[in-house]
Design a protein around this motif. Structure first.
Motif, PDB file in Angstrom:
ATOM      1  N   GLN A 191      52.907  72.635  12.738  1.00  9.23           N
ATOM      2  CA  GLN A 191      52.837  71.995  11.415  1.00  9.23           C
ATOM      3  C   GLN A 191      51.412  71.947  10.896  1.00  9.23           C
ATOM      4  O   GLN A 191      51.156  72.184   9.723  1.00  9.23           O
ATOM      5  N   ARG A 192      50.467  71.640  11.808  1.00  8.76           N
ATOM      6  CA  ARG A 192      49.064  71.562  11.373  1.00  8.76           C
ATOM      7  C   ARG A 192      48.551  72.926  10.954  1.00  8.76           C
ATOM      8  O   ARG A 192      47.856  73.057   9.942  1.00  8.76           O
ATOM      9  N   LEU A 193      48.890  73.957  11.722  1.00 11.62           N
ATOM     10  CA  LEU A 193      48.415  75.303  11.384  1.00 11.62           C
ATOM     11  C   LEU A 193      49.004  75.779  10.060  1.00 11.62           C
ATOM     12  O   LEU A 193      48.328  76.426   9.262  1.00 11.62           O
ATOM     13  N   PRO A 205      50.570  89.080  13.027  1.00  8.38           N
ATOM     14  CA  PRO A 205      50.107  88.420  14.250  1.00  8.38           C
ATOM     15  C   PRO A 205      49.803  86.935  14.032  1.00  8.38           C
ATOM     16  O   PRO A 205      50.095  86.112  14.906  1.00  8.38           O
ATOM     17  N   THR A 206      49.263  86.590  12.857  1.00  5.38           N
ATOM     18  CA  THR A 206      48.948  85.185  12.600  1.00  5.38           C
ATOM     19  C   THR A 206      50.220  84.341  12.580  1.00  5.38           C
ATOM     20  O   THR A 206      50.282  83.265  13.188  1.00  5.38           O
ATOM     21  N   LYS A 226      54.113  70.272  16.919  1.00  6.18           N
ATOM     22  CA  LYS A 226      53.086  69.497  16.214  1.00  6.18           C
ATOM     23  C   LYS A 226      51.942  70.412  15.728  1.00  6.18           C
ATOM     24  O   LYS A 226      51.513  70.326  14.578  1.00  6.18           O
ATOM     25  N   LEU A 268      49.833  73.862   7.619  1.00  8.72           N
ATOM     26  CA  LEU A 268      49.084  73.143   6.580  1.00  8.72           C
ATOM     27  C   LEU A 268      47.766  73.869   6.297  1.00  8.72           C
ATOM     28  O   LEU A 268      47.384  74.067   5.147  1.00  8.72           O
ATOM     29  N   LEU A 269      47.091  74.318   7.374  1.00  9.47           N
ATOM     30  CA  LEU A 269      45.825  75.047   7.214  1.00  9.47           C
ATOM     31  C   LEU A 269      46.014  76.335   6.420  1.00  9.47           C
ATOM     32  O   LEU A 269      45.151  76.733   5.651  1.00  9.47           O
ATOM     33  N   ILE A 270      47.154  77.002   6.621  1.00 10.70           N
ATOM     34  CA  ILE A 270      47.435  78.229   5.857  1.00 10.70           C
ATOM     35  C   ILE A 270      47.755  77.879   4.411  1.00 10.70           C
ATOM     36  O   ILE A 270      47.384  78.605   3.488  1.00 10.70           O
ATOM     37  N   LEU A 313      53.023  85.069  14.025  1.00 16.38           N
ATOM     38  CA  LEU A 313      53.558  85.055  15.392  1.00 16.38           C
ATOM     39  C   LEU A 313      52.808  84.023  16.243  1.00 16.38           C
ATOM     40  O   LEU A 313      53.414  83.247  16.986  1.00 16.38           O
ATOM     41  N   TYR A 314      51.487  84.001  16.097  1.00 15.73           N
ATOM     42  CA  TYR A 314      50.654  83.041  16.826  1.00 15.73           C
ATOM     43  C   TYR A 314      51.102  81.613  16.522  1.00 15.73           C
ATOM     44  O   TYR A 314      51.277  80.795  17.426  1.00 15.73           O
ATOM     45  N   ILE A 315      51.326  81.327  15.229  1.00 14.09           N
ATOM     46  CA  ILE A 315      51.725  79.976  14.842  1.00 14.09           C
ATOM     47  C   ILE A 315      53.124  79.659  15.367  1.00 14.09           C
ATOM     48  O   ILE A 315      53.375  78.583  15.905  1.00 14.09           O
ATOM     49  N   LEU A 363      54.582  80.575  17.928  1.00 14.78           N
ATOM     50  CA  LEU A 363      54.665  80.383  19.382  1.00 14.78           C
ATOM     51  C   LEU A 363      54.011  79.098  19.853  1.00 14.78           C
ATOM     52  O   LEU A 363      53.951  78.829  21.043  1.00 14.78           O
ATOM     53  N   LYS A 364      53.488  78.300  18.905  1.00 15.30           N
ATOM     54  CA  LYS A 364      52.832  77.043  19.294  1.00 15.30           C
ATOM     55  C   LYS A 364      53.842  75.907  19.386  1.00 15.30           C
ATOM     56  O   LYS A 364      54.986  76.027  18.964  1.00 15.30           O
ATOM     57  N   GLU A 365      53.359  74.767  19.921  1.00 14.34           N
ATOM     58  CA  GLU A 365      54.193  73.569  19.958  1.00 14.34           C
ATOM     59  C   GLU A 365      54.457  73.074  18.537  1.00 14.34           C
ATOM     60  O   GLU A 365      53.656  73.304  17.639  1.00 14.34           O
TER      61      GLU A 365
END
Lengths: 296, 262
Positions: A114-116, A100-101, A111, A118-120, A103-105, A107-109
C-alpha cells in the motif's frame, strides 16, 4: 418485479445533469469540430460558415503553389511520424521499467504494498507541468545532471540534451511511468500466485514461469498500461514544447499553432479530428482484440 | 508472505524498481531544494533562503491566478460530484436500455486526448458566441471532472448490499429518506474521494484551461506556463514547489482518509 412505478422517471431525472452536460459540452463540440474541419478558413481565424472545402485535409499532404498546382509536402506527415515514434518509444520504455516495478510491489507484504502504491500515485496526481519544469532544471546545461557528469569527469563540455527529442523522451517516460505501473500492478495483485507455484512444482524455472504464467495473466494490465501511456503521449502538448524546443514539435504543438499564430481554424480542427480518429481506432482494435469474454 | 519464498526473486526486478522510484522523485526533490536557493541563477546553489517564497506571496498576478484556480476548482468539484453521485445512483441496480451508451460517454473525457477536448470546447464556445472567461473554464472543468468523481462513487455503490435499501423501504422510508439516512452515509467515503480527485484534477489542469480561459481567467498552471516560457528563475521554482506540495498534501490526505474508513 417493479415495486416503484416512478422508478424510470426518477432514473431519468438522476441521469439528466450528467448526460446533458456530456452531450452538450463533449459530444456536440466534437461533432462541431468535425464539421468545421470541412469549411473554408476566414482571413483572421474563424471559418466561413457557408463555404465547404476539403482544403484542410488537402493541406495535410500537399502544398498549394502560386499557380494553384499541388505538390506533395511531407512536413506534416513527418510530425505525425515523429509523434508516433516518440509515443511508441515512451510506451516500450515505460513497459520495460514499469513491469518489473509492478512485480516488485506485488510481491511485497500487504502493508508495504500500500505504501509503495501511494509512492507511485503521488507523482501521478501532482501537477505535470510543474514536474516537466523540474526536468528543465535537471537537463539544462549547468543543471544538476550536466554538472554531476562533468564533476565525475564523464563528459567533455556541455550536455546539450535539453531542447532535443531525447529530452522529450525522458520527459515522456517520466510523466507516464505511473500510468504503466498502476494497471499492471492491479492485474498482478488479483493473480492467484498458487498458479506460479504449480508451475514451479511442474519443473518450470523462474524465467519459464514468468513467461508462461505471470506474463499472460498480467496481459490485461499491460495492454491497458500501454494505451494509458500511448494515448496521452501522442497528443501531448507542453512536454515537447518545454523540453523539445522548436525541432521536436508533435501533433499537439501543430494543433496549438493553428489556433495561435497560424490562425487556420479548419486545419487545426482537421488535425484534431485526425488525432481523435487515430485514438478511437486504437481503442476499437483494443476492445475487439482484448475485451472478448474468456473462452470465445 | 510471498516475499519469503526465494523462488519469487526475479533477477533485476529490485534494482529496476529502485531506479523507478529514484527517477520519479529526483525531479521533485531537486525542484523543492532549489526553490530555497539564495542565488538569482536558479540552478546554482549558494545558500538557503526563503526570499523567493516571500516574493511569490507578494505577487498580485500569482494571487489573482490562485484565486481563479480555487474558484473554478471549488465550483467544478461541487457540480461534478453532485452530477456524478446522481448518475452513479441511477446506473446502479437493474440494467436498462441506453446504459452502455451513457457508460461510453462517461469514459469519453478520460479517453480523448486533452488537446482534442480543448480545441473542440474552444470552437464550441466561440461558435456559441460565449466570452472566454471563468464561466467557460468552469463548464470545461466540470465536464472532465465528472468521470473522476464518478468512478470512486460507482465503485463504492457496487460494493453495497442492495438489501439495505430494501430494508429501509420495508420500514416505510421513501426514496429520499432511504438515500439520506442509508445510502449516502454508506457511500460517503466514495463521494469524498471522488470530490477530492475532481478538485485536484481541476486545480492541476493546464491544457484545456489554456485554450478556453481567455485573458481574464488565468489559472495558476496557465500563469506558471507563461513564466516558464520566459525563462527559468527562482520565482518559478518557488511557485512550482508550492503547487507540488499542495498536490502531495492532498494525495496523502485522501490516502489517510481511505485508510481510516476501511
Amino acid at each position: 418485479m417493479t415495486l416503484d412505478p416512478y422508478r424510470r422517471t426518477r432514473r431519468r431525472l438522476l441521469l439528466a445533469p450528467t448526460t446533458l452536460t456530456l452531450l452538450l459540452f463533449m459530444v456536440l463540440p466534437m461533432l462541431l469540430m468535425g464539421w468545421m474541419s470541412l469549411l473554408a478558413p476566414d482571413t483572421y481565424g474563424g471559418v466561413r460558415w457557408k463555404e465547404w472545402s476539403l482544403d484542410a485535409y488537402v493541406q495535410f499532404l500537399y502544398e498549394r503553389d502560386l499557380d494553384d498546382s499541388l505538390t506533395l509536402n511531407s512536413d506534416y506527415l513527418q510530425i505525425f511520424g515523429r509523434s508516433f515514434l516518440l509515443a511508441g518509444f515512451a510506451t516500450v520504455v515505460t513497459l520495460l521499467i514499469g513491469f518489473p516495478t509492478a512485480l516488485y510491489i506485488a510481491l511485497k507484504e500487504e502493508k508495504t504494498r500500500q505504501r509503495l502504491i501511494l509512492l507511485i500515485s503521488i507523482p501521478f496526481w501532482t501537477n505535470l507541468l510543474v514536474r516537466t519544469y523540474a526536468w528543465m532544471l535537471l537537463l539544462r546545461n549547468g543543471g544538476l545532471i550536466d554538472s554531476s557528469l562533468s564533476w565525475l569527469g564523464l563528459s567533455q563540455g556541455a550536455l546539450d540534451v535539453l531542447y532535443t527529442p531525447t529530452a522529450v523522451a525522458i520527459g515522456f517516460v517520466y510523466s507516464f511511468l505511473p500510468f504503466m505501473v498502476l494497471p499492471i500492478y492491479t492485474s498482478l495483485e488479483k493473480m492467484d500466485w498458487r498458479l506460479v507455484e504449480a508451475a514451479f512444482d511442474l519443473g518450470a524455472n523462474r524465467w519459464l514461469a514468468l513467461r508462461r504464467v505471470i506474463l499472460p495473466l498480467a496481459m490485461p494490465g499491460i495492454v491497458a498500461g500501454c494505451l494509458l501511456v500511448f494515448i496521452p503521449a501522442i497528443g501531448s502538448y507542453f512536454i515537447p514544447e518545454l523540453l523539445g524546443g522548436g525541432k521536436s514539435l508533435m501533433i499537439g504543438n501543430l494543433i496549438q499553432n493553428q489556433f495561435g499564430t497560424a490562425r487556420n481554424w479548419p486545419f487545426g480542427a482537421a488535425l484534431s479530428f485526425m488525432l481523435l480518429a487515430l485514438v478511437l481506432l486504437v481503442m476499437w482494435i483494443y476492445t475487439r482484440r482484448f475485451q472478448r469474454p474468456p473462452g470465445e | 508472505m510471498q516475499a519469503s519464498n526465494t523462488l519469487w526473486r526475479f533477477r533485476g526486478v529490485t534494482p529496476t524498481a529502485m531506479l523507478a522510484f529514484v527517477y520519479l522523485y529526483l525531479p521533485i526533490v531537486v525542484l523543492v531544494v532549489l526553490s530555497f536557493n539564495a542565488n538569482r541563477i536558479a540552478t546554482l546553489w549558494t545558500g538557503f533562503s526563503f526570499d523567493w517564497y516571500l516574493k511569490v506571496m507578494d505577487n498580485d498576478n500569482i494571487l489573482r491566478a490562485t484565486k481563479n484556480s480555487l474558484i473554478i476548482a471549488c465550483g467544478a468539484t461541487v457540480l461534478a460530484t453532485s452530477f456524478a453521485t446522481m448518475a452513479a445512483l441511477a446506473m446502479a441496480g437493474k440494467r436498462f436500455r441506453g446504459q452502455a451508451f451513457i457508460n461510453a460517454m462517461l469514459g469519453l473525457p478520460l479517453l480523448v486526448p486533452e488537446i482534442v477536448t480543448a480545441v473542440a470546447s474552444l470552437l464550441f464556445f466561440l461558435a456559441l458566441g460565449l466570452d472566454l472567461g471563468l464561466l467557460t473554464v468552469l463548464i470545461a472543468h466540470t465536464v472532465f471532472c465528472i468521470p473522476f468523481a464518478y468512478l470512486p462513487i460507482r465503485a463504492r455503490l457496487e460494493g453495497l448490499d442492495p438489501r439495505l435499501a430494501e430494508a429501509a423501504a420495508d420500514l416505510y422510508a421513501g426514496p429520499f429518506a432511504t438515500f439520506r439516512r442509508v445510502t449516502l452515509p454508506l457511500i460517503l467515503p466514495g463521494v469524498l474521494s471522488g470530490a477530492m480527485l475532481a478538485f485536484i484534477v481541476s486545480l492541476d489542469d493546464f491544457v484545456i484551461t489554456f485554450f478556453v480561459a481567455g485573458a481574464g481567467a488565468t489559472t495558476l498552471p496557465v500563469y506558471i506556463f507563461g513564466l516558464i516560457r520566459m525563462g527559468i528563475t527562482p520565482e518559478v521554482n518557488a511557485v512550482s514547489a508550492l503547487m507540488l506540495l499542495v498536490s502531495i498534501a492532498f494525495v496523502a490526505l485522501s490516502y489517510w482518509m481511505g485508510q481510516r474508513k476501511s
